[in-house]
Design an enzyme around this catalytic site. Structure first.
Site, PDB file in Angstrom:
ATOM      1  N   LEU A 181      50.674  73.097 152.694  1.00 40.76           N
ATOM      2  CA  LEU A 181      50.249  73.821 151.502  1.00 40.76           C
ATOM      3  C   LEU A 181      50.311  72.854 150.327  1.00 40.76           C
ATOM      4  O   LEU A 181      51.390  72.398 149.944  1.00 40.76           O
ATOM      5  CB  LEU A 181      51.148  75.036 151.252  1.00 40.76           C
ATOM      6  CG  LEU A 181      50.878  76.287 152.105  1.00 40.76           C
ATOM      7  CD1 LEU A 181      51.089  76.019 153.590  1.00 40.76           C
ATOM      8  CD2 LEU A 181      51.759  77.445 151.657  1.00 40.76           C
ATOM      9  N   MET A 182      49.148  72.545 149.763  1.00 42.37           N
ATOM     10  CA  MET A 182      49.028  71.489 148.758  1.00 42.37           C
ATOM     11  C   MET A 182      48.811  72.055 147.364  1.00 42.37           C
ATOM     12  O   MET A 182      47.908  72.860 147.144  1.00 42.37           O
ATOM     13  CB  MET A 182      47.839  70.584 149.093  1.00 42.37           C
ATOM     14  CG  MET A 182      48.062  69.676 150.286  1.00 42.37           C
ATOM     15  SD  MET A 182      49.129  68.279 149.881  1.00 42.37           S
ATOM     16  CE  MET A 182      48.059  67.344 148.788  1.00 42.37           C
TER      17      MET A 182
ATOM     18  N   LYS B 265      54.345  83.547 146.571  1.00 42.40           N
ATOM     19  CA  LYS B 265      54.627  82.641 147.692  1.00 42.40           C
ATOM     20  C   LYS B 265      54.451  83.360 149.031  1.00 42.40           C
ATOM     21  O   LYS B 265      53.951  82.767 149.998  1.00 42.40           O
ATOM     22  CB  LYS B 265      56.054  82.097 147.579  1.00 42.40           C
ATOM     23  CG  LYS B 265      56.274  81.122 146.430  1.00 42.40           C
ATOM     24  CD  LYS B 265      55.604  79.787 146.691  1.00 42.40           C
ATOM     25  CE  LYS B 265      55.903  78.776 145.600  1.00 42.40           C
ATOM     26  NZ  LYS B 265      57.311  78.341 145.592  1.00 42.40           N
TER      27      LYS B 265
ATOM     28  N   GLY C 127      56.386  71.788 150.190  1.00 39.86           N
ATOM     29  CA  GLY C 127      57.161  70.762 149.498  1.00 39.86           C
ATOM     30  C   GLY C 127      58.376  71.306 148.786  1.00 39.86           C
ATOM     31  O   GLY C 127      58.882  70.673 147.855  1.00 39.86           O
TER      32      GLY C 127
ATOM     33  N   GLN D  83      62.871  78.953 144.982  1.00 40.62           N
ATOM     34  CA  GLN D  83      63.277  78.063 146.065  1.00 40.62           C
ATOM     35  C   GLN D  83      64.781  78.106 146.355  1.00 40.62           C
ATOM     36  O   GLN D  83      65.326  77.183 146.957  1.00 40.62           O
ATOM     37  CB  GLN D  83      62.832  76.631 145.757  1.00 40.62           C
ATOM     38  CG  GLN D  83      61.321  76.488 145.711  1.00 40.62           C
ATOM     39  CD  GLN D  83      60.849  75.104 145.297  1.00 40.62           C
ATOM     40  OE1 GLN D  83      61.633  74.164 145.244  1.00 40.62           O
ATOM     41  NE2 GLN D  83      59.564  74.975 144.997  1.00 40.62           N
TER      42      GLN D  83
ATOM     43  N   CYS E 289      31.707  54.281 139.858  1.00 38.97           N
ATOM     44  CA  CYS E 289      32.499  54.130 141.080  1.00 38.97           C
ATOM     45  C   CYS E 289      31.581  53.563 142.149  1.00 38.97           C
ATOM     46  O   CYS E 289      30.367  53.462 141.948  1.00 38.97           O
ATOM     47  CB  CYS E 289      33.130  55.452 141.523  1.00 38.97           C
ATOM     48  SG  CYS E 289      31.933  56.680 142.081  1.00 38.97           S
TER      49      CYS E 289
END
Length: 484
Positions: free
Chosen positions: A185-186, A267, A289, A298, A457
């Site tokens: 999960l980013m 969450k 993370g 958390q 680029c």
């Protein structure tokens, strides 16, 4: 050039079938990652290492090969060597002299020999003879086995002699593709990027899942850092980037959940959605993370309540890591600057968040939540191969491109700092500034608004993406530079 690739030590203690499987997978991964640099690269496996040979001589390509190998899971280290048929001790000395002779004059040195196979001599016999003769013939100041200025390293394998030029450390772990898959999960910040790296480093193939809470710039930023992590550490495997539109889910939470429980409920919704996606992809483990008590959601009680919504294994590689250690690791692996410039969208702000939420109370808060909203988000999720995610984003953008920069215009090189340093963009009579793509959104507003800027680029994709975003933000003084 020839390299000896030493495999991760934990591989060498596996049973013969498992060890063979892992080493074959590592050889396959090396060929895949180096194919664009040398389609004819030769990788042969033996019991505890791999031998790699390439006929490429371009220094830039050889350097790139080395950098890719240092970031490949499964490799403990690799040695750059020259190989010769094994001769007598005088011949070994002569080969060492060819490579080290000039460097030994006036220096304290040692000779280190490793040996495999049946021989009438020991490694120490080689070290004593070669060391003594090199000292006499090369003008060395002396021999010191504990603190030498120069270490002459050789390996004897059956009837072959390897003279070692250099050693480069890898990241260890198991080769990708030999173990199971995960879904990380980013958010694009320090924690999730380091967690993804830690899982990849161990050898678990990692797909990326992003929950978009309403920020287009944030989605772009997460795509960029996910692509960077995959390209640097996991490009031997094809993985997916999953983007789930979570704006409506967030709105439902804001309207129906008590303020103190919003973070935990959000969450839980993310974990439910990630579990559903993982089930579709036949993935058994999720990665986050989170670290103990870094934020209110958390704490151990809250993490326990959050995990109740899934049967999947939830891996938290950073669970006992300190924040500064996480930031330091992010800087080491190259994701730190991405995280510092990551656009944020903070839609859930609890005034008095619960640090020890009760499962019953949380489930009560969720009773008013319309689960059809979550189902719609999952139905609208986009799954894109990570190697095509940037190209796909930029293909339909209509941005003005110019092939020539004019006097007074400023070209901004938005490539990664490593690429800009290796191959600097220089244009006669034109000012060129460097601004990494991950910093464009944050730093462009600091530039002189009266000047005209051309983004550059290599492929034009990243420049189109960022030009499109800047134009949508009201910056009319930006174009894309695509030299012909």
């Amino acid at each position: 050039m020839k390299l000896i690739v030493k495999v991760f030590p934990e591989i060498t203690i596996k049973s013969r079938p498992v060890r063979t499987k892992f080493i074959r997978q590592l050889a396959k991964n090396i060929r895949t990652v180096l194919r664009d640099l040398d389609p004819a690269v030769v990788v042969n496996g033996v019991w505890d290492n791999l031998e790699l040979e390439t006929r490429v001589t371009d220094p830039k390509a050889l350097k790139e090969m080395g950098e890719r190998l240092t970031c490949m899971p499964g490799i403990a280290h690799f040695l750059q060597i020259d190989e010769y048929p094994l001769g007598d001790f005088d011949d070994i000395t002569e080969k060492c002299k060819q490579h080290y002779g000039d460097a030994l004059a006036g220096k304290i040195f040692s000779v280190r020999c490793k040996r495999a196979g049946k021989h009438a001599f020991s490694s120490m016999d080689v070290e004593k003879y070669v060391g003594s003769k090199l000292r006499r013939e090369c003008g060395a100041a002396g021999i010191d086995l504990k603190q030498p200025e120069i270490e002459v390293r050789i390996e004897v394998r059956d009837k072959r002699l390897f003279v070692i030029h250099s050693q480069h450390n890898g990241i260890g772990g198991y080769p990708l593709g030999a173990l199971e898959q995960t879904l990380v999960l980013m958010s694009g910040g320090f924690d999730s990027t380091v967690a993804a790296y830690q899982i990849l480093r161990r050898g678990l193939m990692t797909h990326f899942c992003f929950f978009n809470l309403g920020g287009r710039a944030h989605e772009l930023g997460v795509m960029e850092v996910a692509h960077f992590i995959w390209k640097k550490y996991g490009s031997s495997q094809r993985v997916l980037f999953v983007s789930v539109p979570f704006e409506e889910v967030l709105g439902e939470i804001l309207g129906k959940v008590d303020d103190s429980h919003m973070g935990v409920v959000l969450k839980r919704m993310m974990l439910r959605a990630a579990s559903s996606i993982a089930e579709r992809l036949h993935i058994d483990a999720l990665v986050t993370g989170e670290a103990i008590s870094q934020v209110s959601s958390q704490t151990l009680p809250n993490l326990s309540v959050i995990d109740c919504v899934t049967d999947k294994l939830v891996l938290r590689p950073l669970i006992v890591a300190h924040k500064q250690d996480i930031i330091d690791t992010a800087d080491q692996i190259g994701t730190g600057d991405f995280a510092r410039h990551m656009p944020e969208y903070c839609g859930v702000i609890s005034v008095n968040p619960k640090t020890a939420a009760k499962r019953g109370r949380v489930e009560h808060e969720e009773q008013e939540f319309d689960m059809a909203v979550l189902e719609r988000a999952l139905a609208n999720a986009r799954l894109v191969p990570i190697d095509r995610v940037i190209d796909e984003l930029g293909q339909d953008l209509q941005i003005e491109e110019v092939s020539e920069a004019l006097a007074g215009q400023i070209v901004i090189d938005i490539r990664h700092p490593d690429a800009a340093e290796d191959d600097p963009l220089e244009l006669a009579g034109i000012e060129v500034q460097t601004m990494p793509f991950y910093a464009v959104n944050a730093r462009f507003k600091e530039l002189d608004p009266t000047r005209q800027y051309l983004l550059y680029c290599d492929k034009g994709v990243m420049s189109r993406l960022h030009a499109h975003h800047l134009l949508s933000e009201g910056h009319a003084n930006v174009r894309v530079y695509r030299p012909s």
